[in-house]
Design a protein around this motif. Structure first.
Motif, PDB file in Angstrom:
ATOM      1  N   UNK A   1      60.105 -82.760 -58.591  1.00  0.00           N
ATOM      2  CA  UNK A   1      61.261 -81.883 -58.775  1.00  0.00           C
ATOM      3  C   UNK A   1      60.929 -80.836 -59.820  1.00  0.00           C
ATOM      4  N   UNK A   2      61.810 -79.878 -59.942  1.00  0.00           N
ATOM      5  CA  UNK A   2      61.656 -78.812 -60.928  1.00  0.00           C
ATOM      6  C   UNK A   2      62.919 -78.765 -61.776  1.00  0.00           C
ATOM      7  N   UNK A   3      62.752 -78.961 -63.071  1.00  0.00           N
ATOM      8  CA  UNK A   3      63.894 -78.987 -63.976  1.00  0.00           C
ATOM      9  C   UNK A   3      63.493 -78.336 -65.288  1.00  0.00           C
ATOM     10  N   UNK A   4      64.339 -77.468 -65.792  1.00  0.00           N
ATOM     11  CA  UNK A   4      64.110 -76.809 -67.070  1.00  0.00           C
ATOM     12  C   UNK A   4      65.232 -77.176 -68.033  1.00  0.00           C
ATOM     13  N   UNK A   5      64.892 -77.257 -69.301  1.00  0.00           N
ATOM     14  CA  UNK A   5      65.887 -77.584 -70.319  1.00  0.00           C
ATOM     15  C   UNK A   5      66.865 -76.421 -70.433  1.00  0.00           C
ATOM     16  N   UNK A   6      68.170 -76.667 -70.287  1.00  0.00           N
ATOM     17  CA  UNK A   6      69.138 -75.566 -70.338  1.00  0.00           C
ATOM     18  C   UNK A   6      69.252 -75.006 -71.750  1.00  0.00           C
ATOM     19  N   UNK A   7      69.596 -73.745 -71.823  1.00  0.00           N
ATOM     20  CA  UNK A   7      69.802 -73.078 -73.105  1.00  0.00           C
ATOM     21  C   UNK A   7      71.108 -72.303 -73.093  1.00  0.00           C
TER      22      UNK A   7
ATOM     23  N   UNK B   1      65.205 -77.058 -77.765  1.00  0.00           N
ATOM     24  CA  UNK B   1      64.971 -76.853 -76.341  1.00  0.00           C
ATOM     25  C   UNK B   1      63.519 -76.523 -76.035  1.00  0.00           C
ATOM     26  N   UNK B   2      62.908 -75.683 -76.860  1.00  0.00           N
ATOM     27  CA  UNK B   2      61.493 -75.361 -76.657  1.00  0.00           C
ATOM     28  C   UNK B   2      60.607 -76.577 -76.898  1.00  0.00           C
ATOM     29  N   UNK B   3      60.993 -77.420 -77.857  1.00  0.00           N
ATOM     30  CA  UNK B   3      60.185 -78.599 -78.175  1.00  0.00           C
ATOM     31  C   UNK B   3      60.234 -79.617 -77.044  1.00  0.00           C
ATOM     32  N   UNK B   4      61.405 -79.745 -76.377  1.00  0.00           N
ATOM     33  CA  UNK B   4      61.559 -80.718 -75.297  1.00  0.00           C
ATOM     34  C   UNK B   4      61.203 -80.158 -73.919  1.00  0.00           C
ATOM     35  N   UNK B   5      60.960 -78.867 -73.834  1.00  0.00           N
ATOM     36  CA  UNK B   5      60.761 -78.254 -72.527  1.00  0.00           C
ATOM     37  C   UNK B   5      59.540 -78.805 -71.805  1.00  0.00           C
ATOM     38  N   UNK B   6      58.404 -78.894 -72.495  1.00  0.00           N
ATOM     39  CA  UNK B   6      57.167 -79.325 -71.841  1.00  0.00           C
ATOM     40  C   UNK B   6      57.248 -80.764 -71.324  1.00  0.00           C
ATOM     41  N   UNK B   7      57.656 -81.765 -72.121  1.00  0.00           N
ATOM     42  CA  UNK B   7      57.718 -83.134 -71.572  1.00  0.00           C
ATOM     43  C   UNK B   7      58.766 -83.297 -70.479  1.00  0.00           C
ATOM     44  N   UNK B   8      59.882 -82.561 -70.556  1.00  0.00           N
ATOM     45  CA  UNK B   8      60.893 -82.672 -69.508  1.00  0.00           C
ATOM     46  C   UNK B   8      60.366 -82.108 -68.197  1.00  0.00           C
ATOM     47  N   UNK B   9      59.673 -80.984 -68.252  1.00  0.00           N
ATOM     48  CA  UNK B   9      59.102 -80.416 -67.036  1.00  0.00           C
ATOM     49  C   UNK B   9      58.027 -81.319 -66.447  1.00  0.00           C
ATOM     50  N   UNK B  10      57.216 -81.931 -67.319  1.00  0.00           N
ATOM     51  CA  UNK B  10      56.194 -82.849 -66.821  1.00  0.00           C
ATOM     52  C   UNK B  10      56.821 -84.063 -66.146  1.00  0.00           C
ATOM     53  N   UNK B  11      57.910 -84.592 -66.724  1.00  0.00           N
ATOM     54  CA  UNK B  11      58.597 -85.730 -66.114  1.00  0.00           C
ATOM     55  C   UNK B  11      59.207 -85.348 -64.769  1.00  0.00           C
ATOM     56  N   UNK B  12      59.800 -84.158 -64.682  1.00  0.00           N
ATOM     57  CA  UNK B  12      60.394 -83.726 -63.415  1.00  0.00           C
ATOM     58  C   UNK B  12      59.331 -83.503 -62.345  1.00  0.00           C
ATOM     59  N   UNK B  13      58.198 -82.941 -62.737  1.00  0.00           N
ATOM     60  CA  UNK B  13      57.124 -82.717 -61.767  1.00  0.00           C
ATOM     61  C   UNK B  13      56.537 -84.021 -61.258  1.00  0.00           C
ATOM     62  N   UNK B  14      56.540 -85.065 -62.085  1.00  0.00           N
ATOM     63  CA  UNK B  14      56.035 -86.354 -61.617  1.00  0.00           C
ATOM     64  C   UNK B  14      56.907 -86.936 -60.513  1.00  0.00           C
ATOM     65  N   UNK B  15      58.188 -86.526 -60.458  1.00  0.00           N
ATOM     66  CA  UNK B  15      59.084 -86.957 -59.387  1.00  0.00           C
ATOM     67  C   UNK B  15      59.187 -85.913 -58.276  1.00  0.00           C
TER      68      UNK B  15
END
Length: 339
Positions: A298-304, A282-296
């Motif tokens: 939106x705000x999205x965080x990887x659930x834990x 989750x920590x490893x995927x958090x940064x690219x997922x947030x960057x992808x959401x911000x490009x649209x």
């Protein structure tokens, strides 16, 4: 005179009395209380739990590989469940944003449109109503399509005034019923709603839940096979020991107990490794997922996993390990007969 002799009968009675006062020798039967039995049972459980843990520690590499295999088998269904949980949160947010667009007659004046918006705010089933005038609609249309130059050439504004209605009940049935009631009001030309995407999202969520359940059951059987095969090898390595203790009267429950604890330790270790790997992933995927959401936008965080999910994961993995050990030991105890 000589001393009086004791009669033979008295002598026999004295001899019997002296023999009766002597303590009896030999084995005695004694019953143990329920409390003593419970204490002995608890001591044996504690001893077997510690002994099984020491046996795993003596083989660190093999134990770690078995726990890692269990952890990998548990990661996929847990990750899918977390993804579905985040999808349910997204679905709830989309339901809250579900709205209807009410288009008014093109002949309606702005004052009349404002009065219609006030009327709709008081309508049953309407949470809020926002008026978009024809001029505001034209500006939004120009900004969305980038056709400022082309639309400036139009002599008149062809867009009608509209009212964006937020329903109280966002379920598809309630929204459909509200749209039908609003369409009957005089002055309203058309009511638009698009819930097809919401229906598709719900169907995808239902498909994901069934897929997660199927994968959870499948990988649960995988954990049972992993633990069962490991316990089977342990039973074979201790076969002579099992035959000896069975000869002296040990029950199957007594023989089964250390292997059950071994299976539980394997399951608990696999659950801890799965929890750790999920956190790292989750920590490893958090940064690219947030960057992808911000490009649209939106705000999205990887659930834990929260503490409830973590406890459920550890309890489930421990029970699976215990069950795998129980199945393996019962199967092989039927084959082992003391010689």
């Amino acid at each position: 005179m000589s001393a009086a002799r004791t009669p033979p009968s008295n002598q026999r009675q004295q001899g019997q009395g002296s023999r009766q006062t002597k303590p009896r020798r030999g084995a005695r039967s004694q019953r143990t209380g329920v409390n003593s039995q419970l204490r002995a049972w608890a001591r044996h459980h504690r001893a077997m739990a510690l002994d099984s843990m020491r046996r795993l520690v003596r083989r660190p590499l093999g134990s770690l590989m078995t726990m890692l295999a269990i952890g990998v088998a548990l990661i996929l269904p847990c990750a899918l469940w977390l993804t579905l949980d985040s999808a349910r949160l997204l679905d709830a947010g989309l339901e809250e944003s579900a709205s209807l667009t009410v288009y008014l007659d093109t002949t309606m004046q702005e004052s009349e449109a404002m009065q219609m918006a006030s009327t709709l705010r008081e309508h049953t089933g309407v949470a809020a109503a926002r008026l978009v005038t024809a001029a505001e609609g034209m500006v939004e249309f120009e900004q969305a399509l980038g056709l400022e130059d082309a639309l400036m050439r139009l002599g008149t504004n062809p867009l009608p005034a509209s009212i964006v209605v937020a329903p109280l009940d966002t379920s598809p049935q309630a929204v459909h019923g509200l749209s039908e009631r609003l369409a009957e009001i005089p002055g309203i030309d058309e009511v638009r709603l698009d819930l097809a995407w919401l229906e598709r999202l719900r169907r995808l969520a239902e498909l994901g839940q069934r897929l997660t359940l199927a994968l959870g059951v499948l990988f649960g059987f995988g954990v049972l096979l992993i633990v069962g095969n490991t316990i089977r090898l342990s039973v074979e390595n201790r076969r002579q020991e099992i035959e000896v203790v069975t000869l002296i009267g040990a029950t199957h429950a007594f023989v089964r107990r250390p292997f059950l604890y071994s299976g539980a330790w394997y399951g608990l270790g696999g659950g801890l490794l799965a929890w750790l790997l999920l956190g790292i992933g989750g920590q490893w995927l958090s940064a690219p997922v947030q960057a992808l959401a911000q490009s649209y936008g939106a705000h999205f965080t990887v659930p834990g996993l929260d503490w409830k999910g973590s406890a459920a994961l550890l309890v489930s993995s421990t029970l699976l390990g215990w069950l795998g050990g129980w199945v393996a030991v019962n199967r092989h105890l039927k084959e082992i007969r003391p010689r």
